[in-house]
Design a protein around this motif. Structure first.
Motif, PDB file in Angstrom:
ATOM      1  N   LEU A  20      42.213  38.316  29.761  1.00 46.01           N
ATOM      2  CA  LEU A  20      42.721  38.470  29.940  1.00 46.01           C
ATOM      3  C   LEU A  20      44.679  36.725  29.368  1.00 46.01           C
ATOM      4  O   LEU A  20      45.185  36.944  29.590  1.00 46.01           O
ATOM      5  N   LEU A  21      43.979  36.450  28.036  1.00 53.73           N
ATOM      6  CA  LEU A  21      44.903  35.568  27.566  1.00 53.73           C
ATOM      7  C   LEU A  21      45.650  36.396  27.225  1.00 53.73           C
ATOM      8  O   LEU A  21      47.491  36.076  26.954  1.00 53.73           O
ATOM      9  N   ALA A  22      45.559  37.795  26.805  1.00 52.84           N
ATOM     10  CA  ALA A  22      46.948  38.925  26.632  1.00 52.84           C
ATOM     11  C   ALA A  22      47.498  39.090  27.579  1.00 52.84           C
ATOM     12  O   ALA A  22      48.901  39.834  27.230  1.00 52.84           O
ATOM     13  N   CYS A  23      47.256  38.693  28.502  1.00 52.05           N
ATOM     14  CA  CYS A  23      48.261  39.564  29.643  1.00 52.05           C
ATOM     15  C   CYS A  23      48.841  38.300  29.666  1.00 52.05           C
ATOM     16  O   CYS A  23      50.415  38.374  30.538  1.00 52.05           O
TER      17      CYS A  23
ATOM     18  N   GLU B 152      41.853  45.570  33.773  1.00 60.29           N
ATOM     19  CA  GLU B 152      42.987  47.470  33.783  1.00 60.29           C
ATOM     20  C   GLU B 152      43.096  48.056  32.862  1.00 60.29           C
ATOM     21  O   GLU B 152      43.837  48.225  32.085  1.00 60.29           O
ATOM     22  N   LEU B 153      44.159  46.116  31.754  1.00 62.82           N
ATOM     23  CA  LEU B 153      45.393  46.806  31.524  1.00 62.82           C
ATOM     24  C   LEU B 153      44.693  46.084  29.514  1.00 62.82           C
ATOM     25  O   LEU B 153      45.196  46.051  28.880  1.00 62.82           O
TER      26      LEU B 153
ATOM     27  N   CYS C 155      34.201  27.979  45.902  1.00 59.66           N
ATOM     28  CA  CYS C 155      34.620  29.121  46.831  1.00 59.66           C
ATOM     29  C   CYS C 155      35.542  30.176  46.248  1.00 59.66           C
ATOM     30  O   CYS C 155      35.974  31.286  46.257  1.00 59.66           O
ATOM     31  N   ALA C 156      36.218  29.189  44.964  1.00 58.61           N
ATOM     32  CA  ALA C 156      37.725  30.441  44.815  1.00 58.61           C
ATOM     33  C   ALA C 156      37.088  31.196  43.526  1.00 58.61           C
ATOM     34  O   ALA C 156      37.518  32.606  43.543  1.00 58.61           O
ATOM     35  N   LEU C 157      35.792  31.160  42.950  1.00 56.93           N
ATOM     36  CA  LEU C 157      35.523  31.259  41.614  1.00 56.93           C
ATOM     37  C   LEU C 157      34.500  32.521  42.745  1.00 56.93           C
ATOM     38  O   LEU C 157      34.936  34.288  42.052  1.00 56.93           O
ATOM     39  N   LYS C 158      34.219  32.753  43.822  1.00 58.18           N
ATOM     40  CA  LYS C 158      33.878  33.712  44.593  1.00 58.18           C
ATOM     41  C   LYS C 158      34.232  34.842  44.934  1.00 58.18           C
ATOM     42  O   LYS C 158      34.181  36.254  45.107  1.00 58.18           O
ATOM     43  N   ALA C 159      35.320  33.883  45.253  1.00 46.71           N
ATOM     44  CA  ALA C 159      36.971  35.013  45.862  1.00 46.71           C
ATOM     45  C   ALA C 159      37.145  35.937  44.801  1.00 46.71           C
ATOM     46  O   ALA C 159      37.530  37.242  44.391  1.00 46.71           O
ATOM     47  N   TYR C 160      37.003  35.856  43.453  1.00 46.75           N
ATOM     48  CA  TYR C 160      36.973  36.034  42.252  1.00 46.75           C
ATOM     49  C   TYR C 160      36.254  37.447  42.102  1.00 46.75           C
ATOM     50  O   TYR C 160      36.990  38.200  41.354  1.00 46.75           O
ATOM     51  N   ALA C 161      34.878  37.032  42.126  1.00 46.89           N
ATOM     52  CA  ALA C 161      34.605  38.244  42.413  1.00 46.89           C
ATOM     53  C   ALA C 161      33.968  39.541  43.029  1.00 46.89           C
ATOM     54  O   ALA C 161      33.450  40.583  43.000  1.00 46.89           O
ATOM     55  N   ASN C 162      34.655  38.868  44.198  1.00 44.88           N
ATOM     56  CA  ASN C 162      34.957  40.101  45.159  1.00 44.88           C
ATOM     57  C   ASN C 162      36.133  40.519  44.864  1.00 44.88           C
ATOM     58  O   ASN C 162      37.309  40.618  44.983  1.00 44.88           O
ATOM     59  N   ASN C 163      35.950  42.156  45.663  1.00 46.02           N
ATOM     60  CA  ASN C 163      36.611  43.426  45.077  1.00 46.02           C
ATOM     61  C   ASN C 163      37.432  43.164  46.338  1.00 46.02           C
ATOM     62  O   ASN C 163      38.855  44.701  46.302  1.00 46.02           O
ATOM     63  N   GLU C 164      37.112  43.563  47.538  1.00 45.94           N
ATOM     64  CA  GLU C 164      38.204  43.007  48.476  1.00 45.94           C
ATOM     65  C   GLU C 164      38.891  41.781  48.855  1.00 45.94           C
ATOM     66  O   GLU C 164      38.652  40.491  48.229  1.00 45.94           O
ATOM     67  N   PRO C 165      40.357  42.171  49.478  1.00 44.78           N
ATOM     68  CA  PRO C 165      41.268  43.217  50.236  1.00 44.78           C
ATOM     69  C   PRO C 165      41.405  44.111  48.112  1.00 44.78           C
ATOM     70  O   PRO C 165      41.571  43.319  47.754  1.00 44.78           O
ATOM     71  N   ILE C 166      41.443  44.390  47.971  1.00 46.49           N
ATOM     72  CA  ILE C 166      41.598  45.400  46.975  1.00 46.49           C
ATOM     73  C   ILE C 166      43.596  45.125  46.563  1.00 46.49           C
ATOM     74  O   ILE C 166      44.455  45.435  47.312  1.00 46.49           O
ATOM     75  N   LEU C 167      43.912  45.422  45.461  1.00 52.57           N
ATOM     76  CA  LEU C 167      44.813  45.003  45.217  1.00 52.57           C
ATOM     77  C   LEU C 167      45.531  45.637  44.675  1.00 52.57           C
ATOM     78  O   LEU C 167      45.058  46.768  43.166  1.00 52.57           O
ATOM     79  N   LEU C 168      47.375  46.430  44.809  1.00 54.09           N
ATOM     80  CA  LEU C 168      47.728  47.192  44.498  1.00 54.09           C
ATOM     81  C   LEU C 168      49.315  47.218  43.847  1.00 54.09           C
ATOM     82  O   LEU C 168      50.125  46.984  45.222  1.00 54.09           O
ATOM     83  N   PRO C 169      49.680  46.887  42.828  1.00 56.17           N
ATOM     84  CA  PRO C 169      51.057  46.558  42.453  1.00 56.17           C
ATOM     85  C   PRO C 169      52.032  47.053  43.184  1.00 56.17           C
ATOM     86  O   PRO C 169      52.709  46.927  43.263  1.00 56.17           O
ATOM     87  N   GLY C 170      51.724  48.771  43.177  1.00 57.68           N
ATOM     88  CA  GLY C 170      52.937  49.827  43.981  1.00 57.68           C
ATOM     89  C   GLY C 170      52.368  49.388  45.286  1.00 57.68           C
ATOM     90  O   GLY C 170      53.506  50.231  45.813  1.00 57.68           O
ATOM     91  N   GLY C 171      52.286  48.504  46.300  1.00 57.38           N
ATOM     92  CA  GLY C 171      51.880  48.681  47.512  1.00 57.38           C
ATOM     93  C   GLY C 171      53.283  48.698  47.856  1.00 57.38           C
ATOM     94  O   GLY C 171      53.789  47.911  47.613  1.00 57.38           O
ATOM     95  N   SER C 172      53.523  48.598  49.701  1.00 61.31           N
ATOM     96  CA  SER C 172      54.093  49.048  50.103  1.00 61.31           C
ATOM     97  C   SER C 172      54.098  47.251  51.231  1.00 61.31           C
ATOM     98  O   SER C 172      53.244  46.007  50.466  1.00 61.31           O
ATOM     99  N   ASP C 173      55.413  47.112  51.175  1.00 66.65           N
ATOM    100  CA  ASP C 173      55.738  45.782  51.602  1.00 66.65           C
ATOM    101  C   ASP C 173      54.793  44.663  53.310  1.00 66.65           C
ATOM    102  O   ASP C 173      54.079  44.227  52.857  1.00 66.65           O
ATOM    103  N   ASP C 174      54.397  46.370  53.874  1.00 62.90           N
ATOM    104  CA  ASP C 174      53.056  46.262  54.766  1.00 62.90           C
ATOM    105  C   ASP C 174      52.082  45.959  54.311  1.00 62.90           C
ATOM    106  O   ASP C 174      50.920  44.911  54.527  1.00 62.90           O
ATOM    107  N   GLU C 175      52.259  46.293  52.923  1.00 59.06           N
ATOM    108  CA  GLU C 175      50.447  46.683  52.502  1.00 59.06           C
ATOM    109  C   GLU C 175      50.464  45.013  51.824  1.00 59.06           C
ATOM    110  O   GLU C 175      49.065  43.878  51.990  1.00 59.06           O
ATOM    111  N   LEU C 176      51.783  44.582  51.056  1.00 57.46           N
ATOM    112  CA  LEU C 176      51.402  43.177  50.619  1.00 57.46           C
ATOM    113  C   LEU C 176      51.322  42.623  51.629  1.00 57.46           C
ATOM    114  O   LEU C 176      50.515  41.543  51.697  1.00 57.46           O
TER     115      LEU C 176
END
Length: 395
Positions: free
Chosen positions: A241-244, A319-320, A275-296
């Motif tokens: 994370l720090l490397a990012c 991922e990176l 609650c924030a930590l629980k949200a970090y652990a949940n993979n939904e909704p899926i984040l896609l950097p290349g998504g459309s404006d509708d998806e965002l």
């Protein structure tokens, strides 16, 4: 040469306090930051007078006082809505590793002796004369965070000083950490078990949102403190994370360091933080950097923006594990897109002839799902028209 008070221009009430308490001195962080030219965020003073005498002398000058911590000799003077904390000089009568029984004293060196680090044992009088009983000024200039006197004794008096050492090393240390301090912390690492978890959590979060997090966490691991305060630390995950080049936010870094949402309960964090930590652990909704404006836009409806941003850093780390223009652009787009809002209410449905009750809620939900499918772009009139058409065709 006297120390300049130029950086204290915003604390005009200080002269009024010195009129009432001429023997009082600045102590702690404000002295430390004055010496190295950093901004001073608050003012702490020490006084050789008893708390009661401090209150009396201040009130005689028309200064409002609040008995914020009389058991520990602390009062707060309020001038022009700005607080000034004033504590009577103290000496330790008894310590148990968490709390200290204190007695008042008029001996400045005796009071300085009970402080944690030499750079925190400095005091400054109203003439700008610096009092340095343990070489704190030299340590501050060298970037050496050093315990006052014997490190082991200081830690035995209050085990929280072990954690404070890492926070101060991150902010003021330069080069290799003091070896006597590190040795004493490692030898007494188990003492932190006696601390309240709330005190531990407070210090840990300050460390995680401060500078030099990677090297400080590595030092905490070497001294065996890290495994004492966290059940399953994963420093390598935090490194990704720090490397990012993430922003200095404590909660995402805590989750990266200990990727289990139950860590919030373990540290007795606030409900919102858990609650924030629980949200970090949940993979939904899926984040896609290349998504459309509708998806965002759909993402912004599904989850609060601040959580989406935090999660995007954690996903990027997973991922990176390095900086990414694509992920940076994704966060920028998320932030700049207006927050979508579904504007239909139950009253709108009833005005179309739908009776109140569960069926009305079902129709509103169907309309909202259609609105989401359309990328959250239809306005209220378009949603009403769609609902009216669907109700008509169903009847």
């Amino acid at each position: 040469m006297p120390i300049s008070f130029e950086n204290l221009a915003g604390y005009a009430g200080l002269n009024k306090i010195w009129e009432a308490l001429p023997e009082a001195r600045l102590v702690g962080g404000c002295v430390r930051d004055l010496l190295i030219g950093r901004d001073v965020n608050d003012i702490d003073l020490a006084s050789p007078y008893t708390p009661e005498d401090n209150i009396k002398k201040l009130q005689e000058k028309g200064i409002k006082t609040i008995p914020t911590g009389l058991d520990h000799g602390t009062i707060t003077a309020v001038i022009d809505r700005r607080p000034y904390e004033i504590t009577t000089l103290r000496r330790d009568v008894e310590t148990d590793g968490r709390h200290a029984v204190v007695a008042w004293t008029d001996n400045w060196q005796e009071d300085a002796q009970r402080r944690d680090f030499t750079m925190n044992a400095l005091s400054l009088d109203q003439q700008g004369i610096l009092y340095d009983y343990f070489g704190g000024e030299a340590d501050l200039k060298k970037g050496r965070v050093r315990f006052v006197g014997e490190a082991t004794k200081r830690i035995e008096e209050d085990a929280l000083r072990s954690l404070r050492f890492f926070r101060f090393q991150a902010r003021y240390g330069q080069g290799e950490a003091d070896q006597d301090a590190c040795k004493a912390i490692k030898q007494n690492h188990a003492l932190v078990r006696n601390l309240s978890i709330e005190r531990v959590a407070s210090e840990l979060l300050k460390i995680l949102e401060g500078p030099e997090v990677g090297s400080i966490i590595a030092l905490m691991q070497q001294t065996e403190i890290l495994s004492e305060i966290l059940p399953h630390p994963d420093p390598e995950n935090l490194k990704r994370l720090l490397a990012c080049q993430d922003p200095p936010k404590a909660l995402p870094r805590l989750f990266a360091l200990n990727p289990d949402p139950s860590i919030g309960r373990h540290l007795k964090l606030s409900r919102m933080q858990q609650c924030a930590l629980k949200a970090y652990a949940n993979n939904e909704p899926i984040l896609l950097p290349g998504g459309s404006d509708d998806e965002l836009r759909r993402l912004k409806v599904a989850q609060e923006l601040s959580l989406l941003i935090d999660r995007s850093w954690l996903w990027q780390a997973k991922e990176l594990g390095k900086p990414s223009k694509e992920w940076s652009h994704f966060r920028q787009r998320l932030s700049l897109l207006p927050q979508p809002e579904f504007l239909l209410t139950g009253r709108d449905g009833m005005e179309l002839g739908l009776p109140p009750g569960p069926n009305l809620g079902i129709w509103l939900k169907k309309t909202q799902n259609w609105w989401l499918e359309q990328g959250c772009r239809p306005d209220k009139e378009a949603c009403l028209a769609w609902l009216k058409e669907q109700v008509s065709s169903d009847s």
